[in-house]
Motif scaffolding. Structure first.
Motif, PDB file in Angstrom:
ATOM      1  N   GLU A 127      47.152  40.997  -4.500  1.00 55.91           N
ATOM      2  CA  GLU A 127      47.317  42.404  -4.862  1.00 55.91           C
ATOM      3  C   GLU A 127      47.409  43.229  -3.596  1.00 55.91           C
ATOM      4  O   GLU A 127      46.640  43.027  -2.649  1.00 55.91           O
TER       5      GLU A 127
ATOM      6  N   SER B 195      51.877  51.117  -3.547  1.00 49.67           N
ATOM      7  CA  SER B 195      51.013  50.153  -4.224  1.00 49.67           C
ATOM      8  C   SER B 195      50.776  50.460  -5.699  1.00 49.67           C
ATOM      9  O   SER B 195      50.398  49.563  -6.451  1.00 49.67           O
TER      10      SER B 195
ATOM     11  N   LYS C  23      52.387  46.417  -7.175  1.00 43.98           N
ATOM     12  CA  LYS C  23      50.977  46.028  -7.121  1.00 43.98           C
ATOM     13  C   LYS C  23      50.734  44.672  -6.462  1.00 43.98           C
ATOM     14  O   LYS C  23      49.623  44.363  -6.076  1.00 43.98           O
TER      15      LYS C  23
END
Length: 173
Positions: free
Chosen positions: A65, A86, A90
């Motif tokens: 992530e 982000s 992700k």
């Protein structure tokens, strides 16, 4: 004939086994010209990898992530997350297409997915196997602009376009 072909295809998968990450670390490095370094890293690495028999048969994906990347400077991390978008992108991933043994180590051919852009890359890696443990150690570099990311600037300070990646990943059969 169709049943025989289907059986052969399905039985090939039966000989592959999953690899799981025991531990690992991915470190990134770039610089702010005239200021300092930026060194985010993550240990929150996941994988969907398989191996049939030898190291060259490893295939699949290693990913993490985006928000798991952290450095020693939280304010810079926030800028990094914004640059990497982000909230939309992700996950950063590397898909292994094939591995080729060369004279001194291995070439891992695959695809990096970053910022919604996929790029093919060849990564040099030292790969060793002992007691059903496989250790992959290596590094590579890429440019932010290759992934449609513009190196940030603030007044007279500019982030270097090149990002250097080093990794150390331990896998278990």
């Amino acid at each position: 004939m169709y049943k025989v072909a289907l059986f052969l295809i399905l039985s090939l998968g039966a000989f592959a086994s999953d690899l799981s990450i025991v531990k690992g670390e991915i470190k990134a490095h770039t610089e702010v010209f005239g200021d300092s370094e930026i060194n985010p890293q993550t240990t929150h690495i996941k994988s969907l990898l398989t191996i049939a028999d030898k190291i060259e048969s490893i295939k699949g994906e290693v990913f993490f992530e985006t928000l798991s990347l952290v450095s020693s400077k939280k304010d810079r991390d926030e800028h990094m997350y914004k640059l990497l978008d982000s909230e939309v992108h992700k996950v950063i991933s590397f898909t292994i297409k094939n591995i080729v043994k060369n004279d001194t180590n291995y070439d891992i051919n695959g695809v990096i997915s970053l910022n919604g852009v996929k790029k093919e890359i060849t990564v040099k890696s030292d790969i060793n196997e002992q007691n059903n443990q496989i250790v992959m150690v290596g590094g590579f570099s890429f440019n932010l602009t290759d992934f449609n990311l513009e190196p940030p600037t603030l007044l007279f300070l500019t982030v270097r376009n090149q990002v250097d990646i080093n990794y150390n990943i331990e896998l278990k059969r």
